[in-house]
Design a protein around this motif. Structure first.
Motif, PDB file in Angstrom:
ATOM      1  N   ASP A   1       0.851  -1.176   0.000  1.00 34.56           N
ATOM      2  CA  ASP A   1       0.000   0.000   0.000  1.00 34.56           C
ATOM      3  C   ASP A   1       0.892   1.233   0.000  1.00 34.56           C
ATOM      4  O   ASP A   1       1.672   1.444   0.929  1.00 34.56           O
ATOM      5  N   ALA A   2       0.785   2.057  -1.045  1.00 40.29           N
ATOM      6  CA  ALA A   2       1.673   3.219  -1.155  1.00 40.29           C
ATOM      7  C   ALA A   2       1.507   4.170   0.022  1.00 40.29           C
ATOM      8  O   ALA A   2       2.408   4.945   0.332  1.00 40.29           O
ATOM      9  N   SER A   3       0.359   4.143   0.699  1.00 39.70           N
ATOM     10  CA  SER A   3       0.154   5.050   1.816  1.00 39.70           C
ATOM     11  C   SER A   3       1.082   4.720   2.972  1.00 39.70           C
ATOM     12  O   SER A   3       1.280   5.533   3.864  1.00 39.70           O
ATOM     13  N   HIS A   4       1.671   3.522   2.974  1.00 41.57           N
ATOM     14  CA  HIS A   4       2.557   3.124   4.058  1.00 41.57           C
ATOM     15  C   HIS A   4       4.024   3.220   3.674  1.00 41.57           C
ATOM     16  O   HIS A   4       4.891   2.752   4.398  1.00 41.57           O
ATOM     17  N   LEU A   5       4.302   3.795   2.505  1.00 50.97           N
ATOM     18  CA  LEU A   5       5.700   3.977   2.129  1.00 50.97           C
ATOM     19  C   LEU A   5       6.371   4.955   3.090  1.00 50.97           C
ATOM     20  O   LEU A   5       5.798   5.984   3.438  1.00 50.97           O
ATOM     21  N   SER A   6       7.557   4.636   3.500  1.00 49.27           N
ATOM     22  CA  SER A   6       8.324   5.590   4.291  1.00 49.27           C
ATOM     23  C   SER A   6       9.203   6.392   3.357  1.00 49.27           C
ATOM     24  O   SER A   6       9.436   6.012   2.219  1.00 49.27           O
TER      25      SER A   6
ATOM     26  N   PRO B   1       9.158   0.767 -11.459  1.00 44.07           N
ATOM     27  CA  PRO B   1       8.130   0.275 -10.551  1.00 44.07           C
ATOM     28  C   PRO B   1       8.037   1.088  -9.274  1.00 44.07           C
ATOM     29  O   PRO B   1       6.953   1.202  -8.686  1.00 44.07           O
ATOM     30  N   GLU B   2       9.146   1.669  -8.835  1.00 42.92           N
ATOM     31  CA  GLU B   2       9.115   2.496  -7.628  1.00 42.92           C
ATOM     32  C   GLU B   2       8.200   3.697  -7.803  1.00 42.92           C
ATOM     33  O   GLU B   2       7.544   4.130  -6.853  1.00 42.92           O
ATOM     34  N   ILE B   3       8.172   4.245  -9.018  1.00 47.75           N
ATOM     35  CA  ILE B   3       7.276   5.364  -9.304  1.00 47.75           C
ATOM     36  C   ILE B   3       5.844   4.867  -9.430  1.00 47.75           C
ATOM     37  O   ILE B   3       4.901   5.464  -8.881  1.00 47.75           O
ATOM     38  N   ARG B   4       5.656   3.767 -10.125  1.00 48.86           N
ATOM     39  CA  ARG B   4       4.292   3.273 -10.370  1.00 48.86           C
ATOM     40  C   ARG B   4       3.585   2.902  -9.074  1.00 48.86           C
ATOM     41  O   ARG B   4       2.369   3.024  -8.968  1.00 48.86           O
ATOM     42  N   LYS B   5       4.358   2.464  -8.081  1.00 47.94           N
ATOM     43  CA  LYS B   5       3.731   2.051  -6.819  1.00 47.94           C
ATOM     44  C   LYS B   5       3.211   3.225  -6.003  1.00 47.94           C
ATOM     45  O   LYS B   5       2.447   3.027  -5.061  1.00 47.94           O
ATOM     46  N   VAL B   6       3.631   4.428  -6.344  1.00 49.31           N
ATOM     47  CA  VAL B   6       3.093   5.599  -5.652  1.00 49.31           C
ATOM     48  C   VAL B   6       1.613   5.782  -5.990  1.00 49.31           C
ATOM     49  O   VAL B   6       0.826   6.257  -5.173  1.00 49.31           O
TER      50      VAL B   6
ATOM     51  N   GLN C   1      -4.799  10.058  -1.194  1.00 44.10           N
ATOM     52  CA  GLN C   1      -3.787   9.181  -0.621  1.00 44.10           C
ATOM     53  C   GLN C   1      -2.513   9.195  -1.449  1.00 44.10           C
ATOM     54  O   GLN C   1      -1.398   9.296  -0.927  1.00 44.10           O
ATOM     55  N   THR C   2      -2.692   9.098  -2.773  1.00 39.88           N
ATOM     56  CA  THR C   2      -1.539   9.113  -3.673  1.00 39.88           C
ATOM     57  C   THR C   2      -0.747  10.403  -3.532  1.00 39.88           C
ATOM     58  O   THR C   2       0.483  10.384  -3.378  1.00 39.88           O
ATOM     59  N   ASN C   3      -1.423  11.516  -3.598  1.00 44.28           N
ATOM     60  CA  ASN C   3      -0.733  12.805  -3.538  1.00 44.28           C
ATOM     61  C   ASN C   3      -0.127  13.073  -2.167  1.00 44.28           C
ATOM     62  O   ASN C   3       0.898  13.762  -2.049  1.00 44.28           O
ATOM     63  N   ASN C   4      -0.729  12.523  -1.134  1.00 43.10           N
ATOM     64  CA  ASN C   4      -0.168  12.674   0.207  1.00 43.10           C
ATOM     65  C   ASN C   4       1.185  11.968   0.299  1.00 43.10           C
ATOM     66  O   ASN C   4       2.160  12.517   0.819  1.00 43.10           O
TER      67      ASN C   4
ATOM     68  N   THR D   1       2.678  19.033  -7.424  1.00 47.20           N
ATOM     69  CA  THR D   1       2.072  18.459  -6.219  1.00 47.20           C
ATOM     70  C   THR D   1       1.001  17.424  -6.526  1.00 47.20           C
ATOM     71  O   THR D   1       0.676  16.601  -5.673  1.00 47.20           O
ATOM     72  N   ASP D   2       0.429  17.485  -7.732  1.00 49.19           N
ATOM     73  CA  ASP D   2      -0.602  16.507  -8.111  1.00 49.19           C
ATOM     74  C   ASP D   2       0.036  15.417  -8.964  1.00 49.19           C
ATOM     75  O   ASP D   2       0.178  15.564 -10.177  1.00 49.19           O
ATOM     76  N   PHE D   3       0.436  14.353  -8.342  1.00 50.92           N
ATOM     77  CA  PHE D   3       0.998  13.200  -9.035  1.00 50.92           C
ATOM     78  C   PHE D   3      -0.100  12.364  -9.672  1.00 50.92           C
ATOM     79  O   PHE D   3       0.059  11.814 -10.767  1.00 50.92           O
ATOM     80  N   TYR D   4      -1.221  12.278  -9.014  1.00 48.02           N
ATOM     81  CA  TYR D   4      -2.283  11.348  -9.386  1.00 48.02           C
ATOM     82  C   TYR D   4      -2.836  11.619 -10.791  1.00 48.02           C
ATOM     83  O   TYR D   4      -2.947  10.690 -11.605  1.00 48.02           O
TER      84      TYR D   4
END
Length: 469
Positions: free
Chosen positions: A7-12, A325-330, A337-340, A380-383
């Protein structure tokens, strides 16, 4: 690369940054190069296989102009243009030496190639240039401005992006004006913003000819189309149409119109415009797509049935897979959630070079991203742009293509490895597959060192598929 959670929301910050910077080699293979090519510790990563099978070294066995693979690829592109007059070997190599002596950076690269473009827009010392001299100097100037434009968002003057584009466009227009005959120009209706087109023909006799529509990729300029189709078409008695679509050239940098996943809505008005001309053989209109347009052109041909032959250079089913893939997982289904994650976990830790790369890769899909980049900021808007890129996937529509299709692939393809073969396998139309190789110096994405070989392959196939008469 292992994440603490899917879950990208848990990325540190640590895991996100490690994926972006430590995976620079993988990012390069996927078409998202970080120009310093280093890990978070400042050490170049060791060669590792990407998820698509490519290696970190994206320039194996090729001429090394710059140690950094991103700059090296662009330099090779400029050098390859010499075969069609789109550059001069001595000018490019002198620029390379100047940049390396000053210390390779986006700033030195932009300054050097911009200065070269500026010099060529003026008269040569001690002579009064004739029309042909002015014509070819303008073409080379357009190439050098394009080189500067590509890296300007990572330089000290990102706000000069539109100015640099306009300088290159002015040089291209001057070149076109001095061609004999000069291409017909027009603005073809498309939504609220017309498409600028340049219609080249071998002469002004009005003879009805086969015609190729040349489609550029996500960051190419019109000068590239001269080397990747126009000159070769004219030499073989074809017409050639060059255009700016959404996300490209004038529509992006001036009109601020980003890419659309429905490229048939772009190509259909171009075909309408062509079939209204008496010097176009309406049954022999071909469509080519260079770089990411190896996705756009097939999408258009799946719906626009007046296209009589299609060439994907290379075939590309999913441009989103061209990002690491590191970018796609965001990206998650939730915009907030994504933009956060993007703004709080990733952006604060991005090195300047990585940030510049992200700005460049995302600007054709987001006007706010482009404007922020010109202001020296990360979007700021990645999504929203990520969803546009994701929506370019054409896996489900390739089976609708009925026109004969040539799919090109390249040894050591570093942006869309494996995708040309995947597209070819999915096609049900008459089809051919050609892989250009290192044996003749035609490796790497779009064969930057061998555009003449590239055009030979494409036009030999087109002429066999659409014979004259």
């Amino acid at each position: 690369m292992t994440y603490e959670s899917q879950d990208a929301s848990h990325l540190s910050r640590r895991t996100a940054l490690a994926g972006l910077v430590g995976g620079a080699g993988v990012a390069l293979a996927a078409g998202c190069t970080f120009s310093n090519g280093t890990s978070a510790q400042g050490v170049a990563p060791s060669p590792t296989a990407s998820s698509t099978g490519s290696t970190v070294d994206a320039t194996p066995g090729v001429m090394t102009l710059f140690k950094d693979p991103a700059f090296n690829f662009s330099g090779l592109w400029a050098l390859g243009g010499a075969g069609f007059g789109g550059s001069e070997v001595g000018e490019v190599l002198t620029a390379v030496n100047t940049i390396n002596k000053a210390g390779l950076s986006a700033q030195t690269y932009v300054e050097t190639f911009k200065n070269l473009g500026d010099q060529l827009t003026g008269a040569p010392e001690g002579t009064t240039p004739d029309a042909q001299t002015r014509r070819m100097r303008a073409l080379r100037a357009a190439q050098y401005y394009a080189q500067a434009l590509f890296f300007v968002l990572g330089s000290d003057t990102p706000e000069s992006e539109e100015q640099l584009y306009r300088a290159g466009r002015e040089a291209w227009d001057k070149f076109c004006e001095l061609c004999d005959p000069a291409p017909d120009t027009a603005n073809v209706p498309y939504g609220k913003t017309p498409l600028p087109v340049w219609f080249f023909r071998p002469d002004d006799s009005g003879k009805q000819r086969r015609t190729v529509i040349l489609t550029n990729g996500s960051d190419g300029q019109n000068v590239d189309m001269w080397a990747y189709g126009v000159s070769a078409a004219l030499e073989r008695d074809w017409n050639a149409l060059v255009y700016d679509g959404p996300g490209q050239g004038q529509l992006l940098f001036v009109d601020r119109v980003v890419f659309t996943p429905r490229w048939e809505t772009v190509v259909t008005p171009l075909v309408d415009w062509l079939v209204a001309r008496s010097d176009v053989d309406n049954d022999k209109i071909a469509l080519t797509g260079l770089s990411m347009a190896g996705n756009l052109a097939p999408r258009a041909a799946a719906f626009e049935k007046r296209i009589a032959a299609l060439v994907a250079m290379p075939g590309c089913l999913e441009p989103w897979l061209g990002f690491p893939p590191e970018i796609r997982k965001v990206l998650t289904p939730n915009k907030a959630q994504t933009n956060n994650v993007w703004n709080k976990e990733v952006v604060p830790e991005l090195p300047a070079d990585a940030a510049a790369t992200m700005k460049k890769r995302f600007e054709p899909f987001s006007v706010p991203a482009m404007l922020a980049a010109r202001d020296g900021k990360v979007f700021t808007d990645f999504y929203t742009p990520a969803k546009i890129i994701e929506s370019l996937t054409i896996t489900s529509v390739v089976g609708r293509i009925t026109t004969p299709t040539l799919v090109l692939d390249y040894e050591d393809e570093q942006f869309y490895p494996g995708q040309p073969q995947a597209m070819f396998d999915r096609l049900s139309s008459p089809k051919d597959y050609v892989k250009l190789t290192a044996a003749t110096g035609a490796q790497l994405h779009c064969s930057p060192m061998a555009p003449q070989q590239h055009c030979d392959v494409v036009f030999d196939w087109l002429q066999e598929t659409l014979p004259e008469g």
